[in-house]
Write a protein that holds these residues in place. Structure first.
Motif, PDB file in Angstrom:
ATOM      1  N   LEU A   1      15.668   3.059  -0.676  1.00  0.00           N
ATOM      2  CA  LEU A   1      14.901   2.273  -1.642  1.00  0.00           C
ATOM      3  C   LEU A   1      13.476   2.786  -1.753  1.00  0.00           C
ATOM      4  CD1 LEU A   1      14.533  -0.134  -3.545  1.00  0.00           C
ATOM      5  CD2 LEU A   1      14.066  -1.547  -1.531  1.00  0.00           C
ATOM      6  N   GLU A   2      12.852   3.057  -0.620  1.00  0.00           N
ATOM      7  CA  GLU A   2      11.475   3.562  -0.651  1.00  0.00           C
ATOM      8  C   GLU A   2      11.391   4.865  -1.431  1.00  0.00           C
ATOM      9  OE1 GLU A   2       7.758   4.776   2.307  1.00  0.00           O
ATOM     10  OE2 GLU A   2       9.526   3.743   3.112  1.00  0.00           O
ATOM     11  N   ARG A   3      12.350   5.751  -1.227  1.00  0.00           N
ATOM     12  CA  ARG A   3      12.352   7.014  -1.960  1.00  0.00           C
ATOM     13  C   ARG A   3      12.465   6.786  -3.460  1.00  0.00           C
ATOM     14  NH1 ARG A   3      16.927   9.317  -0.087  1.00  0.00           N
ATOM     15  NH2 ARG A   3      18.113   8.807  -1.963  1.00  0.00           N
TER      16      ARG A   3
ATOM     17  N   LYS B   1      10.860  -5.709   3.536  1.00  0.00           N
ATOM     18  CA  LYS B   1       9.600  -5.114   3.982  1.00  0.00           C
ATOM     19  C   LYS B   1       9.140  -4.024   3.017  1.00  0.00           C
ATOM     20  CE  LYS B   1      10.124  -5.973   8.956  1.00  0.00           C
ATOM     21  NZ  LYS B   1      10.332  -5.356  10.291  1.00  0.00           N
ATOM     22  N   VAL B   2      10.088  -3.227   2.543  1.00  0.00           N
ATOM     23  CA  VAL B   2       9.739  -2.184   1.576  1.00  0.00           C
ATOM     24  C   VAL B   2       9.219  -2.811   0.288  1.00  0.00           C
ATOM     25  CG1 VAL B   2      10.663  -0.326   0.139  1.00  0.00           C
ATOM     26  CG2 VAL B   2      11.366  -0.512   2.538  1.00  0.00           C
TER      27      VAL B   2
ATOM     28  N   ARG C   1       4.693  -4.184  -3.183  1.00  0.00           N
ATOM     29  CA  ARG C   1       4.347  -5.328  -4.043  1.00  0.00           C
ATOM     30  C   ARG C   1       5.261  -5.348  -5.275  1.00  0.00           C
ATOM     31  NH1 ARG C   1      -2.116  -5.433  -4.480  1.00  0.00           N
ATOM     32  NH2 ARG C   1      -1.838  -7.682  -4.730  1.00  0.00           N
ATOM     33  N   HIS C   2       6.553  -5.291  -4.973  1.00  0.00           N
ATOM     34  CA  HIS C   2       7.586  -5.221  -6.006  1.00  0.00           C
ATOM     35  C   HIS C   2       8.263  -6.577  -6.153  1.00  0.00           C
ATOM     36  CE1 HIS C   2      11.094  -4.048  -8.302  1.00  0.00           C
ATOM     37  NE2 HIS C   2      10.641  -2.814  -8.390  1.00  0.00           N
ATOM     38  N   PRO C   3       8.435  -7.094  -7.366  1.00  0.00           N
ATOM     39  CA  PRO C   3       9.069  -8.407  -7.570  1.00  0.00           C
ATOM     40  C   PRO C   3      10.564  -8.377  -7.266  1.00  0.00           C
ATOM     41  CG  PRO C   3       8.678  -7.340  -9.679  1.00  0.00           C
ATOM     42  CD  PRO C   3       8.022  -6.474  -8.650  1.00  0.00           C
ATOM     43  N   VAL C   4      11.073  -9.498  -6.733  1.00  0.00           N
ATOM     44  CA  VAL C   4      12.488  -9.576  -6.371  1.00  0.00           C
ATOM     45  C   VAL C   4      12.992 -11.007  -6.533  1.00  0.00           C
ATOM     46  CG1 VAL C   4      11.951  -9.959  -3.918  1.00  0.00           C
ATOM     47  CG2 VAL C   4      14.200  -9.082  -4.562  1.00  0.00           C
ATOM     48  N   GLY C   5      14.223 -11.130  -7.019  1.00  0.00           N
ATOM     49  CA  GLY C   5      14.913 -12.409  -7.066  1.00  0.00           C
ATOM     50  C   GLY C   5      16.107 -12.348  -6.132  1.00  0.00           C
TER      51      GLY C   5
ATOM     52  N   PRO D   1       2.885   1.933  -5.060  1.00  0.00           N
ATOM     53  CA  PRO D   1       3.403   2.540  -3.829  1.00  0.00           C
ATOM     54  C   PRO D   1       2.305   2.670  -2.788  1.00  0.00           C
ATOM     55  CG  PRO D   1       4.162   3.749  -5.753  1.00  0.00           C
ATOM     56  CD  PRO D   1       3.107   2.783  -6.229  1.00  0.00           C
ATOM     57  N   PRO D   2       2.557   2.247  -1.567  1.00  0.00           N
ATOM     58  CA  PRO D   2       1.555   2.391  -0.512  1.00  0.00           C
ATOM     59  C   PRO D   2       1.420   3.854  -0.100  1.00  0.00           C
ATOM     60  CG  PRO D   2       3.603   1.600   0.418  1.00  0.00           C
ATOM     61  CD  PRO D   2       3.804   1.627  -1.073  1.00  0.00           C
ATOM     62  N   PRO D   3       0.298   4.236   0.505  1.00  0.00           N
ATOM     63  CA  PRO D   3       0.141   5.627   0.930  1.00  0.00           C
ATOM     64  C   PRO D   3       1.216   6.039   1.927  1.00  0.00           C
ATOM     65  CG  PRO D   3      -1.941   4.437   1.038  1.00  0.00           C
ATOM     66  CD  PRO D   3      -0.887   3.416   0.810  1.00  0.00           C
TER      67      PRO D   3
END
Length: 371
Positions: free
Chosen positions: A128-130, A166-167, A172-176, A360-362
């Motif tokens: 997911l992070e990728r 956590k990812v 700071r991604h929205p999720v339902g 995306p965080p550093p």
């Protein structure tokens, strides 16, 4: 006993039932072959009168390394366009689960295999992070739990859903999230942080308030009372929760609709929704087997109501019709729901999830901005 293989043909109900003691605390009672298989399997006596020990089916979990995690959907009757599934199959064993047919793609049975032979995706957070770091990625809310439950029992040990959360929090991604699992309370620390920025909503499904019916219909899901407690705990932590009255089962759970909504509102739900029972593909024979076993006096009435709403068929997959059906009975349920929602103030429009905060965080080793 041994398994006899035969040329695959349309399978009548009970072609491959298992002993009740084998499928204890499971929703399905058969292991019919999936629709893509060339051969069917049938339990047959081997001719030897030798007592054999019958063992209870245990849950088996295998791991999968997905190349991608985000699944993009183009269904015009869904309020989202992308989903994530940390697991394939679901140990909750809800007999009505519309996701059961997806197990046929794994050459497994949508019946007992769906709830006993699970697939976990432990690398999901990294994948997911990728995907979220890809330059072409455009942020839109991700839905989790629309196929199989991310908070089913194996999540307690695997923790894949927590890693995914956590990812999403870091980006700071929205999720339902949709679930029946009270295990979601474990992640209140992350969810509350995301909720404070308008990044998360939870939908918690309560099908019935009858503990006995729930135990038969959703054998390994938390009790209705436990789910209501989870709604209360999430709401008290500032996490917006939608009460999902789904599925509504004609002549079985529909008399409870208003009471379910009342208890959900008392627990702290700020919105509500409903979906009619859906019986796609292999789900229909599995459901009818269950119905005839547990509620034979209502089996004909339940199926007649469903067919009335789907043009004489067990299920109609057309967009905008598959979720709630059509006709007089569907209109009655809709009318009852709307009246109760207005009375309980569960019809309020909820704020959309925020996409403008996505960043995306550093990564380790990245050059930091000076200004």
């Amino acid at each position: 006993m041994f398994v006899k293989c035969s040329n695959h043909a349309p399978m009548p109900r009970h072609l491959n039932p298992v002993a009740p003691e084998t499928a204890r605390a499971r929703g399905a009672q058969s292991c019919d072959t999936g629709r893509f298989e060339r051969f069917g399997r049938e339990l047959t006596h081997d001719g030897w009168d030798i007592p054999e020990e019958v063992s209870v089916l245990r849950t088996e979990v295998s791991d999968e390394a997905p190349r991608s995690l985000i699944n993009y959907v183009r269904s015009p009757d869904l309020p989202f366009d992308r989903t994530i599934n940390p697991y394939r199959g679901c140990e909750h064993g809800c007999i009505y689960c519309f996701a059961r047919p997806t197990h046929a793609y794994l050459n497994l049975s949508p019946g007992l295999d769906f709830e006993t032979r699970l697939v976990a995706r432990p690398s999901a957070p990294e994948v997911l992070e990728r995907e979220l770091r890809a330059k072409r990625y455009a942020c839109r809310p991700i839905a989790i739990g629309t196929n199989t439950d991310p908070y089913q029992p194996i999540e307690r040990d695997r923790g894949i859903m927590r890693g995914v959360l956590k990812v999403l929090r870091d980006f700071r991604h929205p999720v339902g999230i949709v679930t029946k699992g009270a295990l979601i309370e474990r992640d209140i620390d992350i969810l509350a942080e995301m909720a404070s920025e308008g990044l998360v909503r939870v939908g918690l499904s309560v099908t019935t308030l009858d503990r006995d019916l729930a135990r038969r219909m959703e054998p390994r899901a938390p009790s209705p009372q436990r789910r209501l407690a989870a709604i209360r705990n999430l709401a008290q932590a500032g996490i917006p929760v939608r009460l999902m009255v789904s599925p509504v089962v004609p002549a079985l759970t529909d008399p409870e609709m208003e009471k379910i909504m009342e208890t959900g509102a008392e627990a702290g739900a700020d919105a509500a929704s409903w979906i009619m029972l859906r019986l796609p593909r292999e789900v229909s024979p599995l459901w009818q087997d269950w119905l005839e076993t547990h509620y034979p006096d209502r089996a004909v009435r339940v199926m007649n109501r469903l067919r009335e709403m789907h043009g004489g068929k067990d299920y109609d997959s057309r967009w905008h019709r598959r979720m709630r059906g059509e006709g007089q009975y569907a209109d009655l349920i809709r009318h009852r729901f709307d009246i109760a929602a207005r009375r309980l103030r569960l019809d309020r429009k909820t704020a959309p999830l925020r996409c403008d905060l996505f960043r995306p965080p550093p990564s380790p080793g990245d050059q930091l901005d000076l200004f």
